[in-house]
Scaffold this active site. Sequence first.
Site, PDB file in Angstrom:
ATOM      1  N   ASP A  64      60.181  11.845  20.127  1.00 50.22           N
ATOM      2  CA  ASP A  64      60.112  10.733  19.173  1.00 50.22           C
ATOM      3  C   ASP A  64      61.518  10.234  18.873  1.00 50.22           C
ATOM      4  O   ASP A  64      62.480  10.994  18.933  1.00 50.22           O
ATOM      5  CB  ASP A  64      59.498  11.200  17.840  1.00 50.22           C
ATOM      6  CG  ASP A  64      58.067  11.674  18.023  1.00 50.22           C
ATOM      7  OD1 ASP A  64      57.390  11.119  18.902  1.00 50.22           O
ATOM      8  OD2 ASP A  64      57.668  12.600  17.289  1.00 50.22           O
ATOM      9  N   ASP A  70      64.376   8.402   5.068  1.00 51.78           N
ATOM     10  CA  ASP A  70      63.475   7.705   4.143  1.00 51.78           C
ATOM     11  C   ASP A  70      62.362   6.990   4.905  1.00 51.78           C
ATOM     12  O   ASP A  70      61.215   6.949   4.460  1.00 51.78           O
ATOM     13  CB  ASP A  70      64.225   6.769   3.182  1.00 51.78           C
ATOM     14  CG  ASP A  70      65.282   5.935   3.854  1.00 51.78           C
ATOM     15  OD1 ASP A  70      65.421   6.026   5.091  1.00 51.78           O
ATOM     16  OD2 ASP A  70      65.973   5.185   3.146  1.00 51.78           O
ATOM     17  N   GLU A  93      57.352   2.132  -2.135  1.00 53.28           N
ATOM     18  CA  GLU A  93      58.587   1.453  -2.556  1.00 53.28           C
ATOM     19  C   GLU A  93      59.326   0.868  -1.360  1.00 53.28           C
ATOM     20  O   GLU A  93      60.068  -0.092  -1.471  1.00 53.28           O
ATOM     21  CB  GLU A  93      59.497   2.439  -3.298  1.00 53.28           C
ATOM     22  CG  GLU A  93      60.564   1.721  -4.093  1.00 53.28           C
ATOM     23  CD  GLU A  93      61.736   2.604  -4.488  1.00 53.28           C
ATOM     24  OE1 GLU A  93      61.673   3.195  -5.563  1.00 53.28           O
ATOM     25  OE2 GLU A  93      62.690   2.693  -3.701  1.00 53.28           O
ATOM     26  N   GLU A  94      59.093   1.442  -0.199  1.00 54.60           N
ATOM     27  CA  GLU A  94      59.811   1.002   1.005  1.00 54.60           C
ATOM     28  C   GLU A  94      59.190  -0.221   1.674  1.00 54.60           C
ATOM     29  O   GLU A  94      59.768  -0.768   2.601  1.00 54.60           O
ATOM     30  CB  GLU A  94      59.827   2.133   2.041  1.00 54.60           C
ATOM     31  CG  GLU A  94      60.638   3.343   1.629  1.00 54.60           C
ATOM     32  CD  GLU A  94      62.132   3.083   1.642  1.00 54.60           C
ATOM     33  OE1 GLU A  94      62.606   2.376   2.547  1.00 54.60           O
ATOM     34  OE2 GLU A  94      62.820   3.564   0.727  1.00 54.60           O
ATOM     35  N   ASP A 115      56.915   6.573  -3.861  1.00 56.80           N
ATOM     36  CA  ASP A 115      58.315   6.385  -3.481  1.00 56.80           C
ATOM     37  C   ASP A 115      58.610   7.544  -2.534  1.00 56.80           C
ATOM     38  O   ASP A 115      58.701   8.696  -2.969  1.00 56.80           O
ATOM     39  CB  ASP A 115      59.212   6.445  -4.734  1.00 56.80           C
ATOM     40  CG  ASP A 115      60.671   6.183  -4.384  1.00 56.80           C
ATOM     41  OD1 ASP A 115      60.995   6.097  -3.182  1.00 56.80           O
ATOM     42  OD2 ASP A 115      61.487   6.079  -5.314  1.00 56.80           O
ATOM     43  N   LEU A 117      61.130   8.704  -0.567  1.00 59.28           N
ATOM     44  CA  LEU A 117      62.330   9.550  -0.668  1.00 59.28           C
ATOM     45  C   LEU A 117      63.274   8.911  -1.675  1.00 59.28           C
ATOM     46  O   LEU A 117      64.174   8.149  -1.317  1.00 59.28           O
ATOM     47  CB  LEU A 117      63.003   9.701   0.706  1.00 59.28           C
ATOM     48  CG  LEU A 117      63.784  11.000   0.870  1.00 59.28           C
ATOM     49  CD1 LEU A 117      62.898  12.228   0.770  1.00 59.28           C
ATOM     50  CD2 LEU A 117      64.532  11.014   2.190  1.00 59.28           C
ATOM     51  N   ASP A 118      63.031   9.247  -2.919  1.00 61.19           N
ATOM     52  CA  ASP A 118      63.845   8.666  -3.978  1.00 61.19           C
ATOM     53  C   ASP A 118      65.223   9.334  -4.005  1.00 61.19           C
ATOM     54  O   ASP A 118      65.335  10.539  -3.821  1.00 61.19           O
ATOM     55  CB  ASP A 118      63.151   8.872  -5.332  1.00 61.19           C
ATOM     56  CG  ASP A 118      63.913   8.179  -6.432  1.00 61.19           C
ATOM     57  OD1 ASP A 118      63.936   6.943  -6.432  1.00 61.19           O
ATOM     58  OD2 ASP A 118      64.519   8.883  -7.257  1.00 61.19           O
ATOM     59  N   GLU A 280      58.187   4.750  -9.837  1.00 57.38           N
ATOM     60  CA  GLU A 280      59.108   5.703 -10.469  1.00 57.38           C
ATOM     61  C   GLU A 280      58.764   5.924 -11.944  1.00 57.38           C
ATOM     62  O   GLU A 280      58.471   7.040 -12.375  1.00 57.38           O
ATOM     63  CB  GLU A 280      60.555   5.208 -10.301  1.00 57.38           C
ATOM     64  CG  GLU A 280      60.966   5.210  -8.837  1.00 57.38           C
ATOM     65  CD  GLU A 280      62.226   4.423  -8.504  1.00 57.38           C
ATOM     66  OE1 GLU A 280      62.906   4.783  -7.540  1.00 57.38           O
ATOM     67  OE2 GLU A 280      62.538   3.439  -9.197  1.00 57.38           O
TER      68      GLU A 280
HETATM   69  P1  AHM Z   1      66.258   4.472  -4.768  1.00 58.53           P
HETATM   70  O1  AHM Z   1      64.779   4.377  -4.974  1.00 58.53           O
HETATM   71  O2  AHM Z   1      66.816   3.323  -3.997  1.00 58.53           O
HETATM   72  O3  AHM Z   1      66.671   5.804  -4.232  1.00 58.53           O
HETATM   73  O4  AHM Z   1      66.931   4.294  -6.213  1.00 58.53           O
HETATM   74  C1  AHM Z   1      66.488   5.051  -7.283  1.00 58.53           C
HETATM   75  C2  AHM Z   1      67.562   6.013  -7.694  1.00 58.53           C
HETATM   76  C3  AHM Z   1      67.072   7.039  -8.691  1.00 58.53           C
HETATM   77  O5  AHM Z   1      66.756   8.234  -8.050  1.00 58.53           O
HETATM   78  C4  AHM Z   1      68.238   7.237  -9.589  1.00 58.53           C
HETATM   79  O6  AHM Z   1      67.832   7.573 -10.907  1.00 58.53           O
HETATM   80  C5  AHM Z   1      68.924   5.902  -9.570  1.00 58.53           C
HETATM   81  O7  AHM Z   1      68.540   5.267  -8.362  1.00 58.53           O
HETATM   82  C6  AHM Z   1      70.404   6.023  -9.541  1.00 58.53           C
HETATM   83  O8  AHM Z   1      70.946   4.754  -9.578  1.00 58.53           O
HETATM   84  P2  AHM Z   1      72.514   4.515  -9.844  1.00 58.53           P
HETATM   85  O9  AHM Z   1      73.190   4.879  -8.565  1.00 58.53           O
HETATM   86  O10 AHM Z   1      72.627   3.068 -10.181  1.00 58.53           O
HETATM   87  O11 AHM Z   1      72.918   5.404 -10.982  1.00 58.53           O
HETATM   88 MG    MG Z   2      63.233   5.167  -5.666  1.00 56.54          MG
END
Ligand code: AHM
Ligand code: MG
Length: 346
Positions: A64, A70, A93-94, A115, A117-118, A280
């Site tokens: 693959d 993410d 979210e993606e 979401d 991979l937050d 989130e």
């Molecule tokens: P993402 O979904 O693009 O990963 O963004 C969410 C993340 C959260 O995990 C975190 O609380 C926040 O963005 C941090 O943002 P910052 O870098 O502005 O503090």
């Molecule tokens: Mg996120």
Amino acid sequence: MERSVVTIERHILEAERQFPEATGALSNILYDLALAAKLITREVRRAGLVDIIGKTGAVNVHGDQVKKLDEYADEVIFRALDHCGHLCVMASEESEGLLHIPGEFRTGNYCLLYDPLDGSSNIDANISVGTIFSIHRKVSAGPAGTLEDCLQPGSRQVAAGYVLYGSSTMLVYTTGNGVHGFTLDPSIGEFILSHPWMRIPSPGQRIFSANEGNFVNWSSRQQNLLNHLKGLDGVSQNPFSARYVGSMVADVHRTLLYGGLFMYPGEKQNPKGKLRLLYEASPMAMLIEQAGGRATDGERPILDVQPTDLHEKTPLFLGSLEYMDLVDRFLPPSDESLEAVPMSAS
Ligand code: AHM
Ligand code: MG
């Protein structure tokens, strides 16, 4: 042994038995999410090696293409759940739009928002990341899910949870009957109940968690709240500690275990802040409230907010009850408009 060993499967099954009318559909969705979490764990643990493997032709041992983590997590969750027969639609979210169930599979009575991979910008630094999920019951007519199924207030979630890929992998979830945490034992590939009936400590540890780099863009009331927490306003002689990972799942998990206050307020340029309501804020709010804490957007409970857009953002404040009272005190409803924030010279 001090107490029984309970796997996530067993726990979900026993919870389901308390509801004779339950069909098992929600349980199956949760099992499949646990499976996806194991697959994502495997890749997250190899994250540092992906570049090395990638350089040899960006193809893994199975032939693959090596994907960004993410994107991988996004696809794994969809593929672990698209054929289960219990979902009518998904949203990630993606992805910009709805993720429809492929025509060859049956649809069901639930809708999954996730979401994958937050905090993924942290992955190259070997810092914890997480997956967040939210489940609603289908409300639209017809077999296929629609936007209406996804745009429901958080108070109507039937389950919510997160997976933290940290020093160990933990899955924490609620179906509205308390919050329960499971730790993945990698040697047997099972999530084992390690944190039953999680309660946010009250009074919790005096910790605030926010990206203070945005201070200059906050409303003066938000700035006053921070100055109070830091003991700079002369009122408190006992300043809070600051802890900010920058991965929401890790920051919320710590808040759940130790207590404190996590916040991502609105800013002058982004009055609704950065965090997404559906992927989130809402699921985390359900968990925190089930654990005895509170979550608001600075004015109203997050769980009461009626979403109007799949990717809408919201300011978010969550944590121990007594510290949330401080938020209410410093940010009363009808806070001054963010436009009025005095900007200091850069
Ligand atoms: P993402 O979904 O693009 O990963 O963004 C969410 C993340 C959260 O995990 C975190 O609380 C926040 O963005 C941090 O943002 P910052 O870098 O502005 O503090
Ligand atoms: Mg996120």
